[in-house]
Write a protein that holds these residues in place. Sequence first.
Motif, PDB file in Angstrom:
ATOM      1  N   LEU A 155      -3.328  -7.963  -5.066  1.00 48.22           N
ATOM      2  CA  LEU A 155      -2.225  -7.996  -4.810  1.00 48.22           C
ATOM      3  C   LEU A 155      -2.085  -8.866  -3.675  1.00 48.22           C
ATOM      4  O   LEU A 155      -0.745  -9.125  -3.144  1.00 48.22           O
ATOM      5  N   GLY A 156      -3.059  -8.944  -2.618  1.00 41.14           N
ATOM      6  CA  GLY A 156      -2.677  -9.689  -1.204  1.00 41.14           C
ATOM      7  C   GLY A 156      -2.512  -8.640  -0.203  1.00 41.14           C
ATOM      8  O   GLY A 156      -1.809  -9.190   0.693  1.00 41.14           O
ATOM      9  N   MET A 157      -2.434  -7.368  -0.497  1.00 40.45           N
ATOM     10  CA  MET A 157      -2.181  -6.180   0.403  1.00 40.45           C
ATOM     11  C   MET A 157      -3.173  -5.082  -0.093  1.00 40.45           C
ATOM     12  O   MET A 157      -3.461  -5.067  -1.247  1.00 40.45           O
ATOM     13  N   MET A 158      -3.253  -4.100   0.882  1.00 44.32           N
ATOM     14  CA  MET A 158      -3.932  -2.839   0.496  1.00 44.32           C
ATOM     15  C   MET A 158      -2.798  -1.817  -0.006  1.00 44.32           C
ATOM     16  O   MET A 158      -1.665  -1.706   0.449  1.00 44.32           O
ATOM     17  N   THR A 159      -3.098  -0.916  -0.858  1.00 49.45           N
ATOM     18  CA  THR A 159      -2.147   0.184  -1.349  1.00 49.45           C
ATOM     19  C   THR A 159      -2.957   1.388  -1.715  1.00 49.45           C
ATOM     20  O   THR A 159      -4.364   1.166  -1.632  1.00 49.45           O
ATOM     21  N   LYS A 160      -2.360   2.488  -1.699  1.00 49.36           N
ATOM     22  CA  LYS A 160      -3.028   3.815  -2.094  1.00 49.36           C
ATOM     23  C   LYS A 160      -1.928   4.623  -3.208  1.00 49.36           C
ATOM     24  O   LYS A 160      -0.754   4.168  -3.212  1.00 49.36           O
ATOM     25  N   ILE A 161      -2.536   5.498  -3.700  1.00 46.84           N
ATOM     26  CA  ILE A 161      -1.622   6.000  -4.937  1.00 46.84           C
ATOM     27  C   ILE A 161      -0.490   6.490  -4.207  1.00 46.84           C
ATOM     28  O   ILE A 161       0.463   6.905  -4.971  1.00 46.84           O
ATOM     29  N   THR A 162      -0.403   7.162  -3.082  1.00 42.39           N
ATOM     30  CA  THR A 162       0.750   7.825  -2.545  1.00 42.39           C
ATOM     31  C   THR A 162       1.866   6.727  -1.985  1.00 42.39           C
ATOM     32  O   THR A 162       2.950   7.349  -2.033  1.00 42.39           O
ATOM     33  N   ASP A 163       1.798   5.550  -2.459  1.00 41.47           N
ATOM     34  CA  ASP A 163       2.615   4.354  -1.932  1.00 41.47           C
ATOM     35  C   ASP A 163       3.730   4.666  -3.220  1.00 41.47           C
ATOM     36  O   ASP A 163       3.452   4.335  -4.307  1.00 41.47           O
ATOM     37  N   VAL A 164       4.861   4.756  -3.053  1.00 40.16           N
ATOM     38  CA  VAL A 164       6.079   4.904  -3.778  1.00 40.16           C
ATOM     39  C   VAL A 164       6.166   3.554  -4.444  1.00 40.16           C
ATOM     40  O   VAL A 164       6.265   3.319  -5.682  1.00 40.16           O
ATOM     41  N   ILE A 165       6.107   2.321  -3.951  1.00 36.20           N
ATOM     42  CA  ILE A 165       6.443   1.057  -4.326  1.00 36.20           C
ATOM     43  C   ILE A 165       5.025   0.277  -3.883  1.00 36.20           C
ATOM     44  O   ILE A 165       4.546   0.213  -2.842  1.00 36.20           O
ATOM     45  N   GLY A 166       4.551  -0.439  -5.077  1.00 39.74           N
ATOM     46  CA  GLY A 166       3.678  -1.376  -4.768  1.00 39.74           C
ATOM     47  C   GLY A 166       2.387  -1.068  -5.546  1.00 39.74           C
ATOM     48  O   GLY A 166       1.612  -2.228  -5.855  1.00 39.74           O
ATOM     49  N   HIS A 167       1.739   0.183  -5.565  1.00 33.22           N
ATOM     50  CA  HIS A 167       0.693   0.351  -6.106  1.00 33.22           C
ATOM     51  C   HIS A 167       0.493   0.042  -7.402  1.00 33.22           C
ATOM     52  O   HIS A 167       1.144   0.597  -8.250  1.00 33.22           O
ATOM     53  N   PRO A 168      -0.409  -0.730  -7.872  1.00 36.47           N
ATOM     54  CA  PRO A 168      -0.542  -1.003  -9.218  1.00 36.47           C
ATOM     55  C   PRO A 168      -1.424  -0.088 -10.267  1.00 36.47           C
ATOM     56  O   PRO A 168      -2.378  -0.168 -10.612  1.00 36.47           O
ATOM     57  N   ASP A 169      -0.598   0.976 -10.470  1.00 32.56           N
ATOM     58  CA  ASP A 169      -1.047   1.930 -11.448  1.00 32.56           C
ATOM     59  C   ASP A 169      -0.946   1.456 -12.969  1.00 32.56           C
ATOM     60  O   ASP A 169      -1.665   2.207 -13.748  1.00 32.56           O
TER      61      ASP A 169
END
Length: 578
Positions: A155-169
């Motif tokens: 994605l070009g950035m870090m994310t985690k499952i709690t991120d409302v927007i952006g995490h690629p689930d």
Amino acid sequence: MRLSRLSPAVALISATLILTACGNDSDDTTIIDGTPPLLTTDSSFTDGYSAVAAIFLSGQVQDSSGIKSLTYKRNEEPAQSLDFDTNGNFDARILLALGSNKITLEATDNNGNIMRSTKTVYLGDTVAAGGSHTAALRDGKLYGWGRNNFGQTGLGMMTKITDVIGHPDTPMLMHSAPKNLVSIKFNQNHSLALDAKGQVYSWGEDISGQLGRGETGRNTCSKTEDCRLDIGAIAGIDNALMVAAGYKHNLVLTKDGSVWAFGANTQGQLGNNTTINSSTPVQVDFSAAADIGHIVQVVASANSSYALDDKGQVWGWGSDAYANLGRGQECNKANNCVNVNARPIRIDVLSGNSNAHTNVDVNTTKAITPTPQLASDPSIGIEKVTQLAAGRDHVLALTNKEAVYAWGLNASSQIGYNGEKFNATESAWANTIVKPTKLPWFTGKNIRRIYANGNASYALLDDVPSNNGTTENGSATDGILYAWGMFGETNSAGKTVYKDLDEPTNKLPNLKNIDNMAMGVMHLIAHEKPLQQNANTSLRDGQLFTWGWSFEGSLGNKDTTHVWMYNTPMPVNLPSQL
């Protein structure tokens, strides 16, 4: 492997078409021999994906008038001759190019009649799974999903499952990736890809230099500069054919047969005769490897590395802690062994092989009845290894004789017969199999490909009968996956129970016609062959399925984002793009 023969009816029809197409203008209109040669090949010559940069091709060509020539043609390259003996037997290897390979065999008899057989073989993997991140390629574009704490999805950035927007689930198009990718390979928290020109790209965790992009320019993903969020090219490697992702080190095979490595090297797993980590590619040192052939496959495990050459020889280097190199003992303090193997050595897979446990109770299950070595078939050639796969600390080797050999760690029955039925019994195989050992279950099976990661193993089989011996239409089924070793199941109470399967078992009965898959450490993705292929449907447009440990969206389905184990494969749909 099993031979496939063109029927006389097909041969006669083909002869008529070929003679007509040739437009024979000779005054001699007498057809001395209206039947083309009978061309027989083993089952390795088939359409589909390949994990090896070569086809080990064996078979026989016959005709009453004698054979004038046998050739093969790869894509649009000039035809190459294949040698055959006085009985028409041939045993050869055809090197593959990265991506799609159209291979045409052509046999010509002494009367000019021709028989052709054409297959399309794809060198590369269009699905990948790592620790908890997953991806698929479609039309050269990268779609990723799952855990992204090191930017490993792309994605070009870090994310985690709690991120409302952006995490690629669920699957997302990775816009920053090159648009002409042909192969991907993941492990743990990092990712590798190849484009059509053989350029290697990497992204994700880089704490051990496993991305091969040097010491500068890293991003901070935990507490130190330990990752790279951009999908960047690895300098210094040209014409790559294949990448192999280990746990903290990686391998690259190039067109000329050279092997390059980068990342962790504490046990010599980079193979350059040092134990120094390298954040840039170093060449594996095969200078002491006597009689080595052209390398056609590389695989990597936790701290070990392996290569297969075109003579069917297996080479290994790195950790031998669990008899990873198959030399007869674990390399540990108890055995007074220094566990550093910094250059490749040959692993003798076939000579002097025996079953792992000679005191097996054959009444317990037919599957572990010792089976004799298959007799040499002159139309196929001598037995040789044709494919490798490696888990955390175990190795599988497939041969051209319908056989699978294995060695290394077996504590979870990932080699076999040390699981739910056999563990702690007199018939159990050892926790470590110290020499390459033939797995008796595979005798007579048509094995297309083997897979391993973590403490589990899989085999992809063709020509599998149903319970009554056939499928509903009277024919066997292709593309069936069999699992053994660690396998998780969710019981009726919703609790996940991990069972160690003693032998290959069809735990996924709803999956059929699978033509490739990728194993993460504890989750998997498979690709189903399109039911109908035409000019608008490519080999790579089939349905995707995922199963296993679901963590931060690793299975690519909104409804299972927070489920720990999902043992029924579910379809995954890539988003439509204009």
